[in-house]
Design a protein around this motif. Structure first.
Motif, short mmCIF file in Angstrom:
data_model
loop_
_atom_site.label_atom_id
_atom_site.label_comp_id
_atom_site.label_asym_id
_atom_site.label_seq_id
_atom_site.Cartn_x
_atom_site.Cartn_y
_atom_site.Cartn_z
N ASP A 622 0.83 -1.20 0.00
CA ASP A 622 0.00 0.00 0.00
C ASP A 622 0.87 1.25 0.00
OD1 ASP A 622 -2.35 -1.45 0.07
OD2 ASP A 622 -2.37 -1.56 2.26
N THR A 623 0.49 2.24 -0.79
CA THR A 623 1.13 3.55 -0.76
C THR A 623 0.04 4.60 -0.69
OG1 THR A 623 1.13 3.74 -3.19
CG2 THR A 623 3.07 2.73 -2.16
N SER A 625 -2.46 7.43 -1.67
CA SER A 625 -3.21 7.67 -2.91
C SER A 625 -3.15 9.13 -3.35
CB SER A 625 -4.67 7.26 -2.71
OG SER A 625 -5.27 8.00 -1.66
#
Length: 692
Positions: A622-623, A625
């Motif tokens: 996850d990074t 947005s």
């Protein structure tokens, strides 16, 4: 992995509470005594509570052989201590006095041509000299005996920047020590022959006495790479052995006082194996000087993260940094407004509990007179000194709010760094002289930061396999044990990212056969038969485009087979005549319960940044947005209970950055808070610290 010494941190002076240690190198022997009281007044005004004293004072402490003069040092230590300023006392061995080198010129180191390094600067001594060791340890013993009960000395500063100038010595002392080192490492001369591949060019040795350092072999010739790699290992170990000898004498006499020495960890510096040295200090200390230009801040954050990795997340000391310009580059750029405070707080954010500068008062004579200091030539009425005072107040404020006792919060991603991989890639007979390990971890760190991921930079000997995702960036040397760790990590669900020039050779610098990346070819699921160097020349490729819009520079892999379990995410685009058009450029392979991405070219920060969204998405990492998530570097420190949790927000750009404010602002520089204080504008070179 060797045993590490028990962590010990300098304790506050009696009657004082723990603070962030703040100060720098102090050289009162450069100044008449009437200046000392003014120094202490200004130190107190700036919040200074910690100074390193005596680093280059051997000639003043021992003006002639066996005659010691501690009177001046006693007076200044007493003045400092009574003013509430603790002393980090140096062993003073960094540069020998002229009476010693004139009586014993055999202590001077020699270069690879056999030329003597004469006195005139510093570190003009060889670590393998038994004569120099005898004199240095006598000084250490005298220092320890004299100051063993001094209440104002809270730590020992052993030596100074070991190997900064005397990393390599090619003298006969070094030769004999290198022979002994090889005996200890390899046991038999045949094992040395095997490690160095001496069957090539008729270099076979019959006895350890035939081992010589990699001395001058003629311009344009190629040194045996195995010997050269081992000599770099030996040189790090030889200096470490000298440091340990000093440390052990000091510790024998003052067992309760913590000991350290200042490393030189940087985004490009690989003088010694500092992770190996990290086992031998009570607390890690580092000297770091900014690299001017657009990478200024990222270089500080990257280096501080690596230092935290070497410290294994125990608090560490920034022993030296600069308030503004240094003096040893061809052009010595000043720091811009805000950078003094921001740079120091970046080290603090990454785990430092001590912020120090070289030096307190700027010299008026000598080789470093144009090096900036906490108190510059302009004096008290100067922006630099006002910034020093601002920083001192900030550090005290953060200590009051509970920063001490917190640690850098672990990232989800680790970028692995290896000193010895860098040493091996420095050889002059390689596919291209444009590729070295040291640049690739920094490129990955910056690219990840562009997507809101502040990675931990960790040494290869650390527990990198405990992270959600791991980057192996041109990790040229991978031995069997590390290859096994890689396989187990991915098989058990780990997410691996590997770039070109990884796993090429084992710890002897022997190539893994069968195709690249030989050590972990099964994990990444690709096989490359040749390197494709990229450089500007008539009729050659100077770059290769990728189908995803990225560009490879310096080096690419010619991948000829892809495993059935692998998927191609991007391909190379080139003239078909080159044989590279359509070949895999980025792949992802399923291996056990995990996945491994392979990047078959060196894409640099921008190419990696362009490729990461798809790559991280495929891996399930996850990074943020938010489109502008890379404008601000977010770093967190927290204690085990999460009662004290701080978020540091640094503007990485040359434009204003708007951020949401989650907690209570504690410290800020070049920041405008909105009326509601739910958002803030961080200006270029600005930083905001909030407490959740």
């Amino acid at each position: 992995m060797g045993a590490r010494r028990q962590y010990r941190w300098p304790q506050p002076l009696e009657g004082q509470k723990a603070r962030v240690w703040y100060g720098g190198d102090y050289n009162p022997d450069q100044w008449p005594e009437e200046v000392w009281d003014e120094d202490i007044r200004l130190m107190n005004q700036a919040g200074v509570n910690f100074v390193s004293v005596g680093i280059f004072s051997w000639a003043k402490i021992e003006p002639s052989e066996g005659v010691f003069d501690f009177d001046w040092l006693d007076r200044i230590i007493d003045k400092l201590g009574k003013a509430g300023i603790a002393v980090d006392l140096a062993s003073a061995t960094a540069s020998p006095p002229l009476w010693l080198t004139q009586s014993h010129p055999e202590v001077l180191w020699k270069d690879y041509r056999g030329d003597v390094c004469w006195p005139g600067a510093r570190q003009h001594w060889r670590p393998t000299s038994p004569v120099f060791r005898r004199y240095a340890l006598a000084l250490c013993r005298a220092m320890a005996e004299h100051y063993k009960d001094n209440p104002y000395v809270v730590a020992w500063h052993v030596g100074n920047e070991y190997g900064c100038h005397n990393r390599f010595d090619y003298s006969d002392d070094a030769m004999h020590a290198f022979q002994d080192w090889c005996k200890k490492r390899y046991k038999t001369i045949e094992a040395v022959n095997d490690a160095w591949g001496t069957a090539f060019w008729a270099q076979h040795m019959n006895d350890f006495s035939e081992i010589i350092p990699p001395r001058f072999i003629g311009d344009g010739n190629f040194m045996n790479p195995g010997k050269l790699l081992d000599f770099k290992r030996f040189s790090s170990d030889a200096l470490k052995a000298f440091y340990k000898a000093e440390r052990d004498v000091l510790e024998e006499i003052t067992p309760s006082r913590p000991l350290t020495t200042n490393f030189m960890v940087s985004e490009t510096g690989t003088t010694l194996d500092y992770d190996d040295w990290g086992d031998e200090v009570d607390f890690v200390s580092n000297d770091h000087y900014f690299s001017p230009g657009e990478a200024h801040f990222d270089g500080i954050a990257y280096t501080a993260s690596l230092t935290d990795g070497i410290a294994r997340k125990d608090p560490w000391c920034l022993m030296e940094n600069s308030t503004s310009a240094v003096n040893w580059r061809p052009i010595n750029f000043r720091k811009e407004p805000g950078q003094l405070v921001r740079d120091a707080l970046a080290h603090l954010a990454m785990g430092a509990d001590a912020i120090c500068f070289f030096q307190w008062r700027q010299s008026k004579a000598g080789a470093e007179k144009f090096h900036s200091a906490m108190l510059p030539h302009a004096g008290e009425d100067s922006q630099v000194y006002r910034d020093v005072c601002e920083l001192g107040a900030d550090l005290n404020k953060l200590a009051d709010e509970g920063l001490l006792g917190t640690r850098l919060v672990k990232s989800k991603v680790a970028v692995v760094f290896d000193y010895q991989s860098q040493w091996a890639t420095e050889h002059t007979a390689t596919p291209t002289q444009k590729v070295h390990h040291v640049t690739e971890p920094f490129a990955w760190f910056r690219a990840l930061a562009d997507h809101g991921v502040t990675a931990d930079v960790v040494p290869v000997r650390s527990n990198w396999d405990e992270y959600d995702a791991v980057v192996l960036p041109s990790l040229y040397l991978i031995d069997e044990a590390t290859a096994r760790r890689v396989r187990e990590y991915v098989a058990q669900g780990g997410k691996l990212l590997v770039s070109s020039y990884t796993g090429i050779a084992d710890e002897k610098d022997h190539i893994w056969l069968g195709g690249y990346p030989g050590a972990i070819r099964d994990v990444v699921g690709v096989r490359s038969e040749e390197f494709v160097p990229l450089a500007k020349d008539d009729g050659t490729l100077d770059h290769i485009d990728l189908s995803n819009g990225a560009v490879a520079y310096d080096l690419a892999d010619c991948i000829t087979s892809v495993a059935d379990t692998a998927k191609v995410l991007a391909t190379f685009k080139a003239d078909p005549v080159t044989g590279m058009d359509g070949r895999p450029a980025i792949t992802i392979n399923e291996y056990g319960d995990g996945k491994a991405v392979y990047v078959a070219g060196l894409l640099g920060r921008w190419g990696l940044s362009k490729s990461l969204p798809e790559v991280l998405g495929e891996l399930g990492v996850d990074t943020s947005s938010e489109e502008d998530c890379g404008d601000v570097l977010r770093v967190e420190r927290a204690d085990e209970s999460d009662e004290n949790h701080f978020v540091f927000l640094f503007n990485r750009t040359r434009e204003d950055a708007v951020v949401d404010v989650e907690g209570e602002p504690v410290v800020s520089s070049l920041v405008h808070l909105t009326m509601s204080e739910h958002s803030a504008v961080i200006k270029p070179n600005g930083v905001l610290v909030v407490k959740l």
